[in-house]
Design a protein around this motif. Structure first.
Motif, PDB file in Angstrom:
ATOM      1  N   VAL A  80      20.641   1.953 -23.529  1.00  0.00           N
ATOM      2  CA  VAL A  80      21.142   1.438 -22.261  1.00  0.00           C
ATOM      3  C   VAL A  80      21.933   0.167 -22.543  1.00  0.00           C
ATOM      4  CG1 VAL A  80      20.491   0.511 -20.005  1.00  0.00           C
ATOM      5  CG2 VAL A  80      19.216   2.406 -20.984  1.00  0.00           C
ATOM      6  N   PRO A  81      23.158   0.056 -22.003  1.00  0.00           N
ATOM      7  CA  PRO A  81      23.954  -1.148 -22.280  1.00  0.00           C
ATOM      8  C   PRO A  81      23.235  -2.409 -21.804  1.00  0.00           C
ATOM      9  CG  PRO A  81      25.074   0.325 -20.722  1.00  0.00           C
ATOM     10  CD  PRO A  81      23.791   0.965 -21.104  1.00  0.00           C
ATOM     11  N   VAL A  82      23.284  -3.428 -22.626  1.00  0.00           N
ATOM     12  CA  VAL A  82      22.619  -4.674 -22.288  1.00  0.00           C
ATOM     13  C   VAL A  82      23.688  -5.708 -21.962  1.00  0.00           C
ATOM     14  CG1 VAL A  82      20.972  -6.428 -23.055  1.00  0.00           C
ATOM     15  CG2 VAL A  82      20.769  -4.108 -23.893  1.00  0.00           C
ATOM     16  N   GLY A  83      24.287  -5.604 -20.783  1.00  0.00           N
ATOM     17  CA  GLY A  83      25.270  -6.580 -20.337  1.00  0.00           C
ATOM     18  C   GLY A  83      24.566  -7.704 -19.619  1.00  0.00           C
ATOM     19  N   GLY A  91       6.767  -3.079 -19.458  1.00  0.00           N
ATOM     20  CA  GLY A  91       7.411  -2.685 -20.700  1.00  0.00           C
ATOM     21  C   GLY A  91       6.806  -1.408 -21.265  1.00  0.00           C
ATOM     22  N   LEU A  92       7.406  -0.926 -22.327  1.00  0.00           N
ATOM     23  CA  LEU A  92       6.952   0.278 -23.000  1.00  0.00           C
ATOM     24  C   LEU A  92       5.498   0.118 -23.444  1.00  0.00           C
ATOM     25  CD1 LEU A  92       8.059   3.025 -23.888  1.00  0.00           C
ATOM     26  CD2 LEU A  92       8.735   1.976 -26.045  1.00  0.00           C
ATOM     27  N   PHE A  93       4.675   1.137 -23.181  1.00  0.00           N
ATOM     28  CA  PHE A  93       3.257   1.233 -23.540  1.00  0.00           C
ATOM     29  C   PHE A  93       2.316   0.452 -22.616  1.00  0.00           C
ATOM     30  CE2 PHE A  93       5.383   1.669 -27.785  1.00  0.00           C
ATOM     31  CZ  PHE A  93       5.301   3.048 -27.836  1.00  0.00           C
ATOM     32  N   TYR A  94       2.828  -0.127 -21.537  1.00  0.00           N
ATOM     33  CA  TYR A  94       1.984  -0.791 -20.544  1.00  0.00           C
ATOM     34  C   TYR A  94       2.014   0.052 -19.269  1.00  0.00           C
ATOM     35  CZ  TYR A  94       2.061  -4.778 -23.689  1.00  0.00           C
ATOM     36  OH  TYR A  94       1.925  -5.589 -24.785  1.00  0.00           O
ATOM     37  N   ASP A  95       1.471  -0.452 -18.181  1.00  0.00           N
ATOM     38  CA  ASP A  95       1.578   0.252 -16.901  1.00  0.00           C
ATOM     39  C   ASP A  95       1.636  -0.764 -15.763  1.00  0.00           C
ATOM     40  OD1 ASP A  95      -1.062  -0.535 -16.285  1.00  0.00           O
ATOM     41  OD2 ASP A  95      -1.905   1.346 -16.991  1.00  0.00           O
ATOM     42  N   ARG A  96       1.688  -0.271 -14.540  1.00  0.00           N
ATOM     43  CA  ARG A  96       1.898  -1.127 -13.371  1.00  0.00           C
ATOM     44  C   ARG A  96       0.782  -2.143 -13.163  1.00  0.00           C
ATOM     45  NH1 ARG A  96      -0.376   3.589 -11.370  1.00  0.00           N
ATOM     46  NH2 ARG A  96      -1.873   3.323  -9.659  1.00  0.00           N
ATOM     47  N   THR A  97      -0.407  -1.893 -13.707  1.00  0.00           N
ATOM     48  CA  THR A  97      -1.515  -2.815 -13.480  1.00  0.00           C
ATOM     49  C   THR A  97      -1.242  -4.203 -14.056  1.00  0.00           C
ATOM     50  OG1 THR A  97      -2.718  -2.123 -15.473  1.00  0.00           O
ATOM     51  CG2 THR A  97      -3.208  -0.945 -13.416  1.00  0.00           C
ATOM     52  N   MET A  98      -0.310  -4.308 -15.013  1.00  0.00           N
ATOM     53  CA  MET A  98      -0.018  -5.620 -15.602  1.00  0.00           C
ATOM     54  C   MET A  98       0.545  -6.591 -14.560  1.00  0.00           C
ATOM     55  SD  MET A  98       3.509  -5.205 -17.818  1.00  0.00           S
ATOM     56  CE  MET A  98       2.964  -6.544 -18.801  1.00  0.00           C
ATOM     57  N   VAL A 142      17.605 -10.945 -11.396  1.00  0.00           N
ATOM     58  CA  VAL A 142      16.891 -10.216 -12.446  1.00  0.00           C
ATOM     59  C   VAL A 142      16.153 -11.258 -13.285  1.00  0.00           C
ATOM     60  CG1 VAL A 142      17.098  -8.758 -14.499  1.00  0.00           C
ATOM     61  CG2 VAL A 142      18.630  -8.378 -12.557  1.00  0.00           C
ATOM     62  N   ILE A 143      14.852 -11.056 -13.438  1.00  0.00           N
ATOM     63  CA  ILE A 143      14.033 -11.921 -14.295  1.00  0.00           C
ATOM     64  C   ILE A 143      13.526 -11.056 -15.436  1.00  0.00           C
ATOM     65  CG2 ILE A 143      11.966 -13.359 -14.445  1.00  0.00           C
ATOM     66  CD1 ILE A 143      12.123 -13.682 -11.399  1.00  0.00           C
ATOM     67  N   THR A 144      13.740 -11.495 -16.666  1.00  0.00           N
ATOM     68  CA  THR A 144      13.263 -10.729 -17.810  1.00  0.00           C
ATOM     69  C   THR A 144      12.203 -11.531 -18.565  1.00  0.00           C
ATOM     70  OG1 THR A 144      15.039 -11.568 -19.225  1.00  0.00           O
ATOM     71  CG2 THR A 144      15.453  -9.499 -18.066  1.00  0.00           C
ATOM     72  N   LEU A 145      11.222 -10.792 -19.095  1.00  0.00           N
ATOM     73  CA  LEU A 145      10.115 -11.405 -19.818  1.00  0.00           C
ATOM     74  C   LEU A 145       9.999 -10.804 -21.203  1.00  0.00           C
ATOM     75  CD1 LEU A 145       7.349 -11.062 -17.082  1.00  0.00           C
ATOM     76  CD2 LEU A 145       8.936 -12.935 -17.400  1.00  0.00           C
ATOM     77  N   GLU A 182      10.875  -4.053 -22.868  1.00  0.00           N
ATOM     78  CA  GLU A 182      11.977  -3.098 -22.928  1.00  0.00           C
ATOM     79  C   GLU A 182      12.538  -2.734 -21.560  1.00  0.00           C
ATOM     80  OE1 GLU A 182       9.130  -2.541 -26.318  1.00  0.00           O
ATOM     81  OE2 GLU A 182       8.933  -2.613 -24.156  1.00  0.00           O
ATOM     82  N   SER A 183      11.778  -2.898 -20.507  1.00  0.00           N
ATOM     83  CA  SER A 183      12.306  -2.545 -19.182  1.00  0.00           C
ATOM     84  C   SER A 183      13.425  -3.487 -18.748  1.00  0.00           C
ATOM     85  CB  SER A 183      11.193  -2.496 -18.134  1.00  0.00           C
ATOM     86  OG  SER A 183      10.675  -3.770 -17.891  1.00  0.00           O
ATOM     87  N   ALA A 184      13.634  -4.584 -19.473  1.00  0.00           N
ATOM     88  CA  ALA A 184      14.775  -5.462 -19.193  1.00  0.00           C
ATOM     89  C   ALA A 184      16.079  -4.686 -19.333  1.00  0.00           C
ATOM     90  CB  ALA A 184      14.760  -6.658 -20.133  1.00  0.00           C
TER      91      ALA A 184
END
Length: 191
Positions: free
Chosen positions: A159-162, A37-44, A119-122, A102-104
């Motif tokens: 970004v559309p959230v369908g 998500g926004l303000f994090y990085d790949r290490t999460m 798609v899995i969203t958290l 937010e990357s969802a």
């Protein structure tokens, strides 16, 4: 005994102006694209990716302006950037997208344009008490606020959230850090 290859390898794709840095575990199997998500990085995603075994190719991406990826003024075409990255990895299978916070929005936009397995969203867990995350994993849930990123990603919320027919939501904030092995098992169940 021969030396073993590293489980995690770090790569960069693109030019210095549009470079995307990612870590990869595994070479074969269903690709699992892990988006922070926004303000994090790949290490999460490191604890979960380490739990995924040989039937997955886990790819944890630093989105533009995060971690080691180049910053951009325009990130509205992020789903295209991810599609180019997935195509360049030559994995030949539709990915499972796991998106935090937010990357969802990007994952759903990607799923509307490209073939995906799931798609899995958290939840982003921005207001979560860190004590819900085991101490060993708290280092992976560090939010790094940056006003420049806020400006660059302002359009991201457009970004559309369908709802994707293959979307799944994982419960509670940071389930991937509260129990990485259980979360990896959830992902395996979808692969």
């Amino acid at each position: 005994m021969l030396p073993q290859p590293p489980r995690r390898t770090t790569h960069a794709y693109g030019t210095p102006r549009n470079r995307i840095v990612y870590d990869r575990w595994g070479r074969f199997g269903r690709p699992v694209l892990l988006l922070h998500g926004l303000f994090y990085d790949r290490t999460m995603w490191w604890p979960v990716a380490a739990e995924l075994d040989g039937n997955c190719a886990a790819i944890a991406v630093d989105l533009p302006g995060h971690g080691d990826s180049a910053a951009r003024e325009d990130v509205t075409e992020l789903e295209q950037d991810l599609a180019v990255l997935v195509r360049s990895l030559d994995l030949h299978r539709a990915p499972v997208l796991v998106a935090h916070g937010e990357s969802a929005l990007v994952a759903r936009a990607f799923a509307e344009r490209y073939t995906v397995q799931h798609v899995i969203t958290l939840d982003d867990g921005a207001d979560v008490n860190p004590s819900v995350i085991p101490e060993a994993y708290r280092q992976f849930a560090v939010r790094r606020n940056d006003p420049t990123l806020t400006t660059a990603y302002r359009e991201w919320s457009g970004v559309p959230v369908g709802a994707s027919p293959k979307a799944h939501a994982a419960g509670g904030p940071f389930p991937h850090l509260r129990d990485p092995a259980a979360f990896a098992a959830l992902v395996h169940g979808l692969v």
